[in-house]
Design a protein around this motif. Sequence first.
Motif, PDB file in Angstrom:
ATOM      1  N   THR A   1      37.720   9.178  27.482  1.00 23.88           N
ATOM      2  CA  THR A   1      35.786  10.219  27.231  1.00 23.88           C
ATOM      3  C   THR A   1      36.163  11.217  28.471  1.00 23.88           C
ATOM      4  OG1 THR A   1      35.212   9.118  29.509  1.00 23.88           O
ATOM      5  CG2 THR A   1      34.903   7.858  27.207  1.00 23.88           C
ATOM      6  N   MET A   2      37.132  11.247  29.403  1.00 19.57           N
ATOM      7  CA  MET A   2      37.414  12.840  30.831  1.00 19.57           C
ATOM      8  C   MET A   2      36.401  11.893  31.998  1.00 19.57           C
ATOM      9  SD  MET A   2      38.099  16.556  30.505  1.00 19.57           S
ATOM     10  CE  MET A   2      36.167  16.586  29.709  1.00 19.57           C
ATOM     11  N   LEU A   3      35.774  10.425  31.663  1.00 22.97           N
ATOM     12  CA  LEU A   3      34.697  10.176  32.823  1.00 22.97           C
ATOM     13  C   LEU A   3      35.285   8.871  33.857  1.00 22.97           C
ATOM     14  CD1 LEU A   3      31.376  10.175  30.413  1.00 22.97           C
ATOM     15  CD2 LEU A   3      32.570  11.809  32.215  1.00 22.97           C
ATOM     16  N   PHE A   4      36.914   8.327  32.987  1.00 18.98           N
ATOM     17  CA  PHE A   4      36.918   7.209  33.172  1.00 18.98           C
ATOM     18  C   PHE A   4      38.469   7.670  34.041  1.00 18.98           C
ATOM     19  CE2 PHE A   4      39.405   3.169  32.170  1.00 18.98           C
ATOM     20  CZ  PHE A   4      38.482   2.992  32.651  1.00 18.98           C
ATOM     21  N   ASN A   5      38.242   6.725  35.458  1.00 19.47           N
ATOM     22  CA  ASN A   5      39.704   6.689  36.024  1.00 19.47           C
ATOM     23  C   ASN A   5      40.976   6.015  35.845  1.00 19.47           C
ATOM     24  OD1 ASN A   5      41.377   6.536  38.112  1.00 19.47           O
ATOM     25  ND2 ASN A   5      39.987   6.848  39.847  1.00 19.47           N
ATOM     26  N   ILE A   6      41.702   6.416  35.934  1.00 20.03           N
ATOM     27  CA  ILE A   6      42.588   5.357  34.838  1.00 20.03           C
ATOM     28  C   ILE A   6      43.609   4.702  35.796  1.00 20.03           C
ATOM     29  CG2 ILE A   6      42.840   6.741  33.144  1.00 20.03           C
ATOM     30  CD1 ILE A   6      45.490   7.876  33.711  1.00 20.03           C
ATOM     31  N   HIS A   7      43.223   5.212  37.280  1.00 19.50           N
ATOM     32  CA  HIS A   7      44.090   4.821  38.374  1.00 19.50           C
ATOM     33  C   HIS A   7      42.963   3.298  38.479  1.00 19.50           C
ATOM     34  CE1 HIS A   7      46.932   7.839  37.971  1.00 19.50           C
ATOM     35  NE2 HIS A   7      45.600   8.453  38.528  1.00 19.50           N
ATOM     36  N   THR A   8      41.884   3.626  38.636  1.00 21.57           N
ATOM     37  CA  THR A   8      40.805   2.243  39.321  1.00 21.57           C
ATOM     38  C   THR A   8      40.378   1.637  38.136  1.00 21.57           C
ATOM     39  OG1 THR A   8      38.746   4.180  39.213  1.00 21.57           O
ATOM     40  CG2 THR A   8      40.194   3.967  41.340  1.00 21.57           C
ATOM     41  N   GLN A   9      40.229   2.367  37.162  1.00 19.90           N
ATOM     42  CA  GLN A   9      40.411   1.426  35.598  1.00 19.90           C
ATOM     43  C   GLN A   9      38.243   1.243  35.993  1.00 19.90           C
ATOM     44  OE1 GLN A   9      42.133   0.676  32.971  1.00 19.90           O
ATOM     45  NE2 GLN A   9      42.956   1.905  33.231  1.00 19.90           N
ATOM     46  N   GLN A  10      37.323   2.527  36.339  1.00 21.58           N
ATOM     47  CA  GLN A  10      36.351   2.320  36.666  1.00 21.58           C
ATOM     48  C   GLN A  10      35.454   4.063  35.841  1.00 21.58           C
ATOM     49  OE1 GLN A  10      35.751   1.235  40.694  1.00 21.58           O
ATOM     50  NE2 GLN A  10      35.234  -0.804  40.140  1.00 21.58           N
ATOM     51  N   TRP A  11      33.964   3.445  35.956  1.00 19.11           N
ATOM     52  CA  TRP A  11      33.786   5.056  35.578  1.00 19.11           C
ATOM     53  C   TRP A  11      33.429   5.364  36.968  1.00 19.11           C
ATOM     54  CZ3 TRP A  11      33.810   5.929  31.090  1.00 19.11           C
ATOM     55  CH2 TRP A  11      34.023   5.491  29.650  1.00 19.11           C
TER      56      TRP A  11
ATOM     57  N   ASN B   1      55.152   5.217  25.953  1.00 21.22           N
ATOM     58  CA  ASN B   1      55.400   3.727  26.985  1.00 21.22           C
ATOM     59  C   ASN B   1      55.243   4.036  27.977  1.00 21.22           C
ATOM     60  OD1 ASN B   1      54.922   1.360  28.380  1.00 21.22           O
ATOM     61  ND2 ASN B   1      54.893   0.855  26.236  1.00 21.22           N
ATOM     62  N   THR B   2      54.875   4.444  28.940  1.00 17.35           N
ATOM     63  CA  THR B   2      55.870   4.452  30.814  1.00 17.35           C
ATOM     64  C   THR B   2      55.599   3.631  31.324  1.00 17.35           C
ATOM     65  OG1 THR B   2      54.025   5.567  31.233  1.00 17.35           O
ATOM     66  CG2 THR B   2      55.202   7.531  30.078  1.00 17.35           C
ATOM     67  N   GLY B   3      55.327   2.043  30.902  1.00 16.74           N
ATOM     68  CA  GLY B   3      55.476   1.106  31.735  1.00 16.74           C
ATOM     69  C   GLY B   3      53.617   1.121  32.331  1.00 16.74           C
ATOM     70  N   THR B   4      53.956   0.276  33.624  1.00 18.82           N
ATOM     71  CA  THR B   4      52.809   0.393  34.362  1.00 18.82           C
ATOM     72  C   THR B   4      53.202   1.705  35.465  1.00 18.82           C
ATOM     73  OG1 THR B   4      54.542  -0.712  36.108  1.00 18.82           O
ATOM     74  CG2 THR B   4      52.653  -1.612  34.682  1.00 18.82           C
ATOM     75  N   ARG B   5      53.708   2.338  35.313  1.00 15.89           N
ATOM     76  CA  ARG B   5      53.281   3.834  36.213  1.00 15.89           C
ATOM     77  C   ARG B   5      52.640   5.118  34.818  1.00 15.89           C
ATOM     78  NH1 ARG B   5      57.873   8.958  37.320  1.00 15.89           N
ATOM     79  NH2 ARG B   5      58.580   7.810  35.402  1.00 15.89           N
ATOM     80  N   ALA B   6      51.860   5.830  35.558  1.00 15.24           N
ATOM     81  CA  ALA B   6      50.755   6.710  35.195  1.00 15.24           C
ATOM     82  C   ALA B   6      51.691   8.190  35.657  1.00 15.24           C
ATOM     83  CB  ALA B   6      49.771   7.094  36.031  1.00 15.24           C
ATOM     84  N   LEU B   7      53.188   8.340  34.904  1.00 20.45           N
ATOM     85  CA  LEU B   7      53.331   9.556  34.901  1.00 20.45           C
ATOM     86  C   LEU B   7      52.394  10.792  34.691  1.00 20.45           C
ATOM     87  CD1 LEU B   7      56.245  10.823  35.579  1.00 20.45           C
ATOM     88  CD2 LEU B   7      56.844  10.851  32.750  1.00 20.45           C
TER      89      LEU B   7
ATOM     90  N   ALA C   1      47.494   3.244  27.529  1.00 18.03           N
ATOM     91  CA  ALA C   1      48.558   3.061  26.556  1.00 18.03           C
ATOM     92  C   ALA C   1      47.577   1.279  25.574  1.00 18.03           C
ATOM     93  CB  ALA C   1      49.365   2.734  26.344  1.00 18.03           C
ATOM     94  N   TYR C   2      47.074   0.833  26.747  1.00 19.06           N
ATOM     95  CA  TYR C   2      46.538  -0.161  26.490  1.00 19.06           C
ATOM     96  C   TYR C   2      46.568  -0.989  28.126  1.00 19.06           C
ATOM     97  CZ  TYR C   2      51.419  -2.037  26.486  1.00 19.06           C
ATOM     98  OH  TYR C   2      52.363  -2.881  26.680  1.00 19.06           O
ATOM     99  N   ARG C   3      45.522  -2.557  28.401  1.00 19.55           N
ATOM    100  CA  ARG C   3      45.070  -3.998  29.243  1.00 19.55           C
ATOM    101  C   ARG C   3      45.061  -4.903  29.062  1.00 19.55           C
ATOM    102  NH1 ARG C   3      39.432  -2.044  32.586  1.00 19.55           N
ATOM    103  NH2 ARG C   3      39.179  -3.768  31.943  1.00 19.55           N
ATOM    104  N   LEU C   4      45.436  -5.165  28.955  1.00 24.90           N
ATOM    105  CA  LEU C   4      46.082  -6.633  28.756  1.00 24.90           C
ATOM    106  C   LEU C   4      45.437  -7.673  30.018  1.00 24.90           C
ATOM    107  CD1 LEU C   4      48.561  -7.246  26.464  1.00 24.90           C
ATOM    108  CD2 LEU C   4      46.810  -7.115  25.611  1.00 24.90           C
ATOM    109  N   GLN C   5      44.953  -8.348  30.384  1.00 25.65           N
ATOM    110  CA  GLN C   5      44.289  -9.618  31.248  1.00 25.65           C
ATOM    111  C   GLN C   5      44.561  -8.498  32.909  1.00 25.65           C
ATOM    112  OE1 GLN C   5      48.347 -12.364  30.882  1.00 25.65           O
ATOM    113  NE2 GLN C   5      46.957 -13.292  30.191  1.00 25.65           N
TER     114      GLN C   5
ATOM    115  N   GLN D   1      45.925  -5.647  33.126  1.00 20.33           N
ATOM    116  CA  GLN D   1      47.170  -5.036  34.134  1.00 20.33           C
ATOM    117  C   GLN D   1      46.854  -3.604  33.015  1.00 20.33           C
ATOM    118  OE1 GLN D   1      49.480  -4.401  36.700  1.00 20.33           O
ATOM    119  NE2 GLN D   1      49.159  -3.009  34.854  1.00 20.33           N
ATOM    120  N   PRO D   2      46.347  -1.978  33.219  1.00 25.70           N
ATOM    121  CA  PRO D   2      47.086  -1.487  32.498  1.00 25.70           C
ATOM    122  C   PRO D   2      48.272  -0.293  32.493  1.00 25.70           C
ATOM    123  CG  PRO D   2      46.372  -0.451  34.634  1.00 25.70           C
ATOM    124  CD  PRO D   2      46.388  -2.463  34.806  1.00 25.70           C
ATOM    125  N   VAL D   3      49.013  -0.643  30.725  1.00 27.74           N
ATOM    126  CA  VAL D   3      50.204   0.110  31.006  1.00 27.74           C
ATOM    127  C   VAL D   3      50.142   1.447  30.578  1.00 27.74           C
ATOM    128  CG1 VAL D   3      52.037   0.052  28.911  1.00 27.74           C
ATOM    129  CG2 VAL D   3      51.381  -2.322  30.065  1.00 27.74           C
TER     130      VAL D   3
END
Length: 495
Positions: free
Chosen positions: A189-199, A273-279, A290-294, A296-298
């Motif tokens: 959306t360009m509104l979501f912080n992929i590091h904190t996992q929050q708007w 897939n770059t794993g748990t690292r946001a390259l 890529a996906y988030r399970l329990q 934990q973002p990948v």
Amino acid sequence: MAGYLLSLDQGTTSSRAILFTPDGAVLASQQQEFAQIFPQPGWVEHDPQAIWDSTLNSARRVLQQTGIGAGEIIAAGITNQRETTLLWDRHTGEPLYNAIVWQDRRTAELCQRLQRQSGAEALVRERTGLLLDPYFSATKLMWLLEHIPGARERAERGELAFGTVDTFLLWRLSGGKVHATDATNAARTMLFNIHTQQWDADLLRLFDIPAELLPDVKDSAAEFGTMEASLLGAAVPVRGMAGDQQAALIGQACLQPGMAKSTYGTGCFMVLNTGTRALQSEHRLLTTVAYRLQGQPVYALEGSIFMAGATLQWIRDGLRLISSAGECQSLAEATGYNNPVYMVPAFTGLGAPYWDPQARGAIMGLSRDTGIKEIVTAGLQAVCYQSRDLLQAMAQDGVQPQVLRVDGGMVVNDWLMQFLADILGITIARPRVTETTALGAALLAGLQAGVFQDTDDLQRVWQHDRTYQPQLAAAQREALYQGWQQAVQRVRSSD
């Protein structure tokens, strides 16, 4: 576990419903196309009711086809065209405007204006992993709030809801009870912080978006709510959700860092897939969830091409050179690789790595003896050349896969897959189930329902069909690709 997994795959040109057995085999599939709306050059819209009707009709028909009752469905998953933006009334559920499609370019000037703001582009890149481009939802939502009378005031009062297609479908399926999305769709959306996992409050301020509009963000495998029993005949739990390209990554079992897939549908999307690292890419690729399970973002690197299958659709419906996509392979075989014609399908601008929304399409190298087969072949080759653009950008970022798993409607074309292997210079692997987008949504739903215990279980579902090895001499590969690069430069709006 007895029962079935239902995948609702809402795409750009059609909606599908596919029933899977618990081991990931396709039991039945139904599909319904719907109209594309082009109000002005560069504008692309969908009728929200057509999105809903085609999705619900496909689901009902797949149950009728099999004789399976909705009560036998363990869980449903939703996957969807990403970034496409809807705004609706929370009380009536009625949309205020057509869905603005991901391909839409109407906010190109708005993006350029924002780019001139000090620090705006860096903020977007740092927080979201995206680029300031009309492709994403934020500026589409800005446009809706600015152009629909009274929309901004109503949004601030909490009367309206925003969502990508997954959120809109979930709202309708749940009878208006659930306003939610998953992390993969939120990340587009360009509104979501992929590091904190929050708007992100700073991004909401930048785009002037009221927080009251936004859905809850859940894991990709989660309890999303329950479908109204009146829709399919029984209440069905929705337990999986992911944007189409992330769902395809899961369906391709690219669950380890370094694994990559490329989907050839309306557009083409290469995801690694770059794993748990946001390259963060230095070569204008996107960083995404890529996906988030329990919780934990990948993460993944993604290259997005706006026109792949849509190019052939244009050749079929716009130019009327063919009556079906199935004719393309024999025409390409008759033409061969050394086709002097290059097609740059920048009908809605160029995506990665150029990000040029003002570029427009062209066919070059025409001569008196050019015919249908050369133009059709150029359309196919353009898909592969654009894929090479993406792979090259990944390699420059230091992460080049040695095998590319492919899926989507175009990969049944053996000529195309061999040319792809030859132009990329790496192994291409096609799975037995090529509708991996739908499969990924079903696997997520099954994971939440306990059909699968973990991601290792998901990897065992993937089955190999055919491999294509590069056979072209390196010099010929480079000469063909150089011709493509020259063609692209001629349609660019700027350097």
